[in-house]
Design a protein around this motif. Structure first.
Motif, PDB file in Angstrom:
ATOM      1  N   LEU A   1      40.118  48.585  53.927  1.00  0.00           N
ATOM      2  CA  LEU A   1      39.249  48.574  52.744  1.00  0.00           C
ATOM      3  C   LEU A   1      38.802  47.140  52.445  1.00  0.00           C
ATOM      4  N   ASP A   2      37.679  47.033  51.734  1.00  0.00           N
ATOM      5  CA  ASP A   2      37.161  45.714  51.390  1.00  0.00           C
ATOM      6  C   ASP A   2      37.680  45.324  49.991  1.00  0.00           C
ATOM      7  N   ILE A   3      38.791  44.576  49.990  1.00  0.00           N
ATOM      8  CA  ILE A   3      39.371  44.118  48.711  1.00  0.00           C
ATOM      9  C   ILE A   3      39.647  42.618  48.835  1.00  0.00           C
ATOM     10  N   PRO A   4      38.790  41.760  48.242  1.00  0.00           N
ATOM     11  CA  PRO A   4      39.041  40.318  48.308  1.00  0.00           C
ATOM     12  C   PRO A   4      40.357  39.951  47.591  1.00  0.00           C
ATOM     13  N   THR A   5      41.083  38.992  48.160  1.00  0.00           N
ATOM     14  CA  THR A   5      42.368  38.597  47.564  1.00  0.00           C
ATOM     15  C   THR A   5      42.370  37.108  47.216  1.00  0.00           C
ATOM     16  N   TYR A   6      43.168  36.745  46.228  1.00  0.00           N
ATOM     17  CA  TYR A   6      43.258  35.344  45.787  1.00  0.00           C
ATOM     18  C   TYR A   6      44.701  34.990  45.478  1.00  0.00           C
ATOM     19  N   LEU A   7      45.079  33.778  45.877  1.00  0.00           N
ATOM     20  CA  LEU A   7      46.375  33.235  45.465  1.00  0.00           C
ATOM     21  C   LEU A   7      46.117  32.528  44.134  1.00  0.00           C
TER      22      LEU A   7
END
Ligand SMILES: C[S@@+](CC[C@H](N)C(=O)[O-])C[C@H]1O[C@@H](n2cnc3c(N)ncnc32)[C@H](O)[C@@H]1O
Length: 210
Positions: free
Chosen positions: A63-69
């Protein structure tokens, strides 16, 4: 997906562009995306290990789910987010995260691990209002999920202290907790006893009204 995450998802609308700020495994974000329950979803976490786990799960789900720290919103520079989920952390962390929430976030779905009364008051003082609350019983533990907006909702002392659950059992569990605490207070501590006796009376009245 556990019951708490399902309950959080029930507060998400089709138009929402969601950031799950404490995503851990990204189960919620994956569930939302897979079932097309919102327009777009982002996932972030303060812990690099948690975020790596999230990335692996997202990759596996294709799936297209952008992630961020990110610590809360601190490293998030995405302007289209209108909804934030803050769940599975303590009230002080919730309050810290909310302190940096950009104005374009209009809706928060919050589930704190503790200090709900203090959290409700703090939200109210920050101009954030609880529109709805639900209490979920999962493996003998109650989780409260709050739908919070920037639109004014009238609160009173009782609703700020005990919440607005539609779940009578939830208030019964609060009552039991108060009764247990009262039992443990030494007899000479009259004022501490009085405080809990008053809470017990208030909760009994609240339970009758539901
Ligand atoms: C118990 S998990 C909760 C997972 C999921 N949100 C839930 O409610 O089941 C808590 C997660 O919050 C993350 N966390 C704690 N403080 C945070 C902060 N200030 N900003 C972002 N993530 C945070 C932790 O690293 C951890 O992955």
């Amino acid at each position: 997906m556990n019951q708490k995450l399902r309950a959080i998802a029930s507060f998400i609308d089709q138009d929402d562009i969601v950031l799950d700020t404490c995503c851990d495994h990204a189960y919620l974000a994956i569930y939302l995306k897979k079932n097309e329950l919102c327009q777009k979803v982002y996932a972030s976490d303060i812990n690099p290990n948690a975020l790596n786990g999230a990335k692996k799960n997202i990759l596996a789900s294709q799936l297209d789910i952008p992630t961020y720290l990110s610590d809360g919103f601190k490293n998030i520079d995405v302007k289209d987010i209108n909804t934030a989920v803050i769940a599975g952390v303590g009230a002080n962390t919730v309050i810290d995260i909310i302190r940096y929430a950009p104005e374009h976030i209009q809706k928060f779905i919050i589930s704190s691990n503790n200090h709900l009364g203090m959290l409700r008051k703090s939200l109210y003082q920050k101009g954030l209002y609880i529109k709805k609350e639900i209490a979920i019983l999962d493996k003998h533990k109650y989780y409260v999920i709050m739908l919070v907006t920037r639109e004014y909702v009238k609160e009173d002392r009782i609703s700020l202290k005990y919440g607005k659950s539609n779940h009578q059992d939830y208030y019964l569990s609060l009552l039991k907790k108060e009764q247990d605490v009262l039992q443990q207070i030494p007899k000479r501590q009259i004022f501490r006893q009085l405080e809990h006796r008053m809470n017990i009376q208030e909760l009994k009245r609240l339970i009758k009204r539901i």
